[in-house]
Design an enzyme around this catalytic site. Structure first.
Site, mmCIF file in Angstrom:
data_model
loop_
_atom_site.group_PDB
_atom_site.id
_atom_site.type_symbol
_atom_site.label_atom_id
_atom_site.label_comp_id
_atom_site.label_asym_id
_atom_site.label_seq_id
_atom_site.Cartn_x
_atom_site.Cartn_y
_atom_site.Cartn_z
ATOM 1 N N GLU A 125 8.661 16.258 15.114
ATOM 2 C CA GLU A 125 9.150 16.013 13.760
ATOM 3 C C GLU A 125 8.399 16.940 12.804
ATOM 4 O OE1 GLU A 125 7.989 12.414 11.590
ATOM 5 O OE2 GLU A 125 10.105 12.184 11.096
ATOM 6 N N CYS A 159 13.280 10.696 7.004
ATOM 7 C CA CYS A 159 13.027 10.276 8.389
ATOM 8 C C CYS A 159 14.217 10.572 9.279
ATOM 9 C CB CYS A 159 12.663 8.805 8.442
ATOM 10 S SG CYS A 159 13.894 7.755 7.662
ATOM 11 N N LYS A 191 0.874 -1.190 0.000
ATOM 12 C CA LYS A 191 0.000 0.000 0.000
ATOM 13 C C LYS A 191 0.907 1.236 0.000
ATOM 14 C CE LYS A 191 -2.861 3.205 1.559
ATOM 15 N NZ LYS A 191 -1.912 4.299 1.226
ATOM 16 N N GLU A 196 8.987 1.461 11.213
ATOM 17 C CA GLU A 196 10.038 2.455 10.940
ATOM 18 C C GLU A 196 9.345 3.805 10.996
ATOM 19 O OE1 GLU A 196 13.164 1.652 10.406
ATOM 20 O OE2 GLU A 196 12.807 -0.500 10.369
HETATM 21 P P1 NAD Z 1 1.817 8.430 7.409
HETATM 22 O O1 NAD Z 1 1.990 7.677 8.675
HETATM 23 O O2 NAD Z 1 0.795 9.490 7.351
HETATM 24 O O3 NAD Z 1 1.486 7.443 6.194
HETATM 25 C C1 NAD Z 1 2.298 6.352 5.895
HETATM 26 C C2 NAD Z 1 1.478 5.306 5.177
HETATM 27 O O4 NAD Z 1 0.488 4.816 6.084
HETATM 28 C C3 NAD Z 1 0.723 5.810 3.961
HETATM 29 O O5 NAD Z 1 0.731 4.805 2.959
HETATM 30 C C4 NAD Z 1 -0.673 6.020 4.481
HETATM 31 O O6 NAD Z 1 -1.668 5.918 3.476
HETATM 32 C C5 NAD Z 1 -0.797 4.879 5.460
HETATM 33 N N1 NAD Z 1 -1.797 5.068 6.519
HETATM 34 C C6 NAD Z 1 -2.299 6.232 7.002
HETATM 35 N N2 NAD Z 1 -3.203 5.982 7.963
HETATM 36 C C7 NAD Z 1 -3.256 4.636 8.122
HETATM 37 C C8 NAD Z 1 -3.975 3.770 8.982
HETATM 38 N N3 NAD Z 1 -4.832 4.225 9.898
HETATM 39 N N4 NAD Z 1 -3.758 2.435 8.875
HETATM 40 C C9 NAD Z 1 -2.874 1.959 7.976
HETATM 41 N N5 NAD Z 1 -2.178 2.725 7.118
HETATM 42 C C10 NAD Z 1 -2.363 4.062 7.197
HETATM 43 O O7 NAD Z 1 3.276 8.962 7.068
HETATM 44 P P2 NAD Z 1 3.654 9.957 5.915
HETATM 45 O O8 NAD Z 1 3.200 11.304 6.338
HETATM 46 O O9 NAD Z 1 3.237 9.371 4.613
HETATM 47 O O10 NAD Z 1 5.264 9.877 5.966
HETATM 48 C C11 NAD Z 1 6.034 10.658 6.774
HETATM 49 C C12 NAD Z 1 6.421 9.887 8.024
HETATM 50 O O11 NAD Z 1 7.140 8.695 7.664
HETATM 51 C C13 NAD Z 1 7.379 10.688 8.891
HETATM 52 O O12 NAD Z 1 6.972 10.568 10.226
HETATM 53 C C14 NAD Z 1 8.714 9.990 8.665
HETATM 54 O O13 NAD Z 1 9.638 10.125 9.714
HETATM 55 C C15 NAD Z 1 8.289 8.573 8.486
HETATM 56 N N6 NAD Z 1 9.375 7.808 7.833
HETATM 57 C C16 NAD Z 1 10.118 6.935 8.583
HETATM 58 C C17 NAD Z 1 11.167 6.239 7.993
HETATM 59 C C18 NAD Z 1 12.033 5.284 8.805
HETATM 60 O O14 NAD Z 1 12.784 4.505 8.218
HETATM 61 N N7 NAD Z 1 11.963 5.300 10.119
HETATM 62 C C19 NAD Z 1 11.451 6.422 6.641
HETATM 63 C C20 NAD Z 1 10.679 7.331 5.911
HETATM 64 C C21 NAD Z 1 9.622 8.019 6.523
#
Ligand code: NAD
Length: 503
Positions: free
Chosen positions: A407, A310, A201, A276
């Site tokens: 963040e 991230c 997804k 992550e």
């Molecule tokens: P997000 O958590 O909003 O979304 C991530 C994914 O989860 C998307 O595909 C989204 O559609 C899905 N999602 C949203 N709500 C959901 C739910 N209730 N159930 C299941 N899936 C759901 O994150 P974002 O805003 O897309 O990305 C930014 C975040 O990702 C930042 O916090 C960043 O630090 C983190 N990130 C972490 C790493 C790592 O390796 N630790 C790497 C890249 C990004």
């Protein structure tokens, strides 16, 4: 700082097609491309200009059911495939990504906004490396022979025992929008190497390269149902996947807030989970650092990919004796960066992924300003579509400000002075996050000591954000658990089975 917001025309045919006419993109379920059963769609925009580049399917829970069912049907055969056959397919996928690297980089820029060189030279080669690394690992999965101390076996008999490694089953891979293709590869490569089948997804804002990757993976000979891709809203299809009883494991990258929702949703069948999550990574500059290296490194640590990383180095701690010089150097770097459309070769920093994200980042800057912080560089919103934030350096902050604790996921750096090592370790660790850190020093002794004292999944010394498929990446504290990359990542997708025999 100048801006070059108009896109130059892409050079690859695949990206040109999207540039000229918005594409209608389907989802991959059981080897076939299809629209959402409910007929719902979402628009995908070029974040620099706001132009619609594609319409993607907005999957319904029924689509998620179909995708999970396809992955379950494919699992018995795929998990029994000899490792060399899985490795051959993973290597073919790597070859095909390599062969389409210019197209994928252009698509990633149009979809996510990042400067072309970031995708072309860092992230897409990183995706290739993931598939090659785990192709090799597929053939190196091994259990152990064990000599137990059990004494109650029948007279004259012995105990023989060993362990097997078996794939976990159906994996839901849920990924964010900041580095879509490489983060997707970090999930798919080890999962498929282990013998798992997957429902992927992608994030709603950035599904284009995942869908193109799906086409290439089918072309590489992946059997139907081994990889399924559902696109759409996290609150609908993401949540349905996280709660689905047919999913055995969730491999999630995204925000800490969504990570919590996924843990809650996964309780029904006690899914295995790796998370992550977010970070607020400290950059610690010691007085003996090579300052030219440290200033350029700290600027790159936050402004690369417009801070949508991230592990972005978003909190700099600079020894008081060098604070003024480092602050001046960081703000010079910020002001010199060329903002623009990612397809322009001169662009050094692109837009944020969406208007919503730019508004969020602008809110943090405004709150810091009204709390008395100094905006030393940047802090403005730019571009007709409103998605550019100029590279921002903030001083005169206090440890409890949101801009220091939360963040932001944008090009915003807070810089704080410190007096001694104990104080900076305490400040660096004063965070709910523990994803990464960097330490800049020429003292081997300080580098070793700080690398142990800072609470983080990765500590870089005199560098920041160095990735390799052999190096585990992930967090401690509320940055999550489990690791992507490295042998540790393969473990996420394998169970231990013990066999114990009287012989
Ligand atoms: P997000 O958590 O909003 O979304 C991530 C994914 O989860 C998307 O595909 C989204 O559609 C899905 N999602 C949203 N709500 C959901 C739910 N209730 N159930 C299941 N899936 C759901 O994150 P974002 O805003 O897309 O990305 C930014 C975040 O990702 C930042 O916090 C960043 O630090 C983190 N990130 C972490 C790493 C790592 O390796 N630790 C790497 C890249 C990004």
């Amino acid at each position: 700082m100048t801006t070059i917001l108009d896109a130059v025309r892409p050079v690859t045919a695949g990206a040109q097609a999207l540039f000229d006419t918005p594409a209608v993109l389907g989802m991959l379920i059981d080897g076939a491309w299809q629209q959402s059963s409910g007929g719902n769609t979402l628009e995908t925009r070029d974040p620099a200009t706001g132009r619609t580049i594609a319409t993607i399917a907005d999957a319904s829970p029924a689509d998620v059911d179909d995708a999970v069912a396809a992955a379950r049907r494919a699992f018995p055969a795929w998990s029994q495939t000899v490792p060399a056959a899985r490795a051959a397919i993973l290597n073919r996928i790597a070859d095909l990504i390599d062969a389409h690297i210019d197209e994928l980089a252009e698509l990633e820029t149009l979809d996510q906004g990042k400067p072309l060189h970031v995708g072309r030279w860092a992230e897409i080669p990183g995706a290739v490396a993931q598939f090659r690394f785990f192709a090799g690992q597929a053939m190196a999965i091994e259990g152990r022979t064990v000599t137990p101390s059990i004494t109650y076996q029948p007279a004259g008999k012995q105990i023989a025992a060993w362990t097997l490694r078996e794939p976990v089953g159906v994996v839901a891979a849920i990924v964010p929008w900041n580095s879509p293709l490489v983060l997707t590869a970090m999930k798919l490569a080890p999962a498929l190497a282990a013998g798992c089948t997957v429902v992927l997804k992608p994030a709603e804002d950035t599904s284009v390269t995942a869908l193109r990757l799906g086409e290439l993976m089918m072309q590489a000979g992946l059997p139907a149902g081994v990889l399924n891709i559902v696109t759409g809203r996290g609150a609908v299809s993401g949540a349905a996947l996280a709660a689905h009883p047919g999913v055995d494991k969730i491999a999630f990258t995204g925000s800490t807030q969504t990570g919590r929702a996924i843990v809650d949703a996964s309780r029904g069948n006690l899914k295995r989970i790796t998370l992550e999550l977010g970070g607020k990574s400290p950059v610690v500059i010691l007085p003996d650092a090579d300052l030219d290296l440290a200033i350029a490194g700290a600027a790159n640590a936050i402004f690369f990919n417009a801070g949508q990383v991230c592990v972005a180095g978003s909190r700099a701690y600079v020894h008081a004796s060098i604070y003024d010089r480092v602050m001046a150097g960081l703000s010079d770097h910020a002001q010199a960066l060329q903002l623009g459309h990612g397809l322009n070769p001169g662009t050094q920093m692109g837009p944020l992924v969406s208007v919503q994200q730019a508004t969020r980042v602008e809110g943090f800057i405004a709150a810091a300003r009204s709390s008395g912080a100094d905006i030393v560089a940047g802090g403005e919103r730019r571009g007709a579509f409103g998605t550019f934030i100029s590279p921002t350096v903030i001083g005169n902050v206090t440890p409890n400000m949101d801009v220091v604790r939360e963040e932001i996921f944008g090009p915003v750096l807070v810089v704080q002075p410190y007096e001694d090592i104990e104080a900076v370790v305490e400040a660096a660790n004063d965070s709910p996050y523990g994803l990464a850190a960097s330490v800049w020093t020429q003292s081997l002794s300080s580098a070793h000591r700080l690398s142990r004292q800072i609470q983080a999944g990765t500590v870089w010394i005199n560098c920041h954000a160095m990735y390799d498929p052999s190096l585990p990446i992930g967090g401690v504290k509320q940055s999550g658990y489990g690791r992507d990359s490295g042998l540790a990542a393969l473990d996420n997708y394998l169970e231990w089975k013990t066999v114990c025999a009287v012989v």
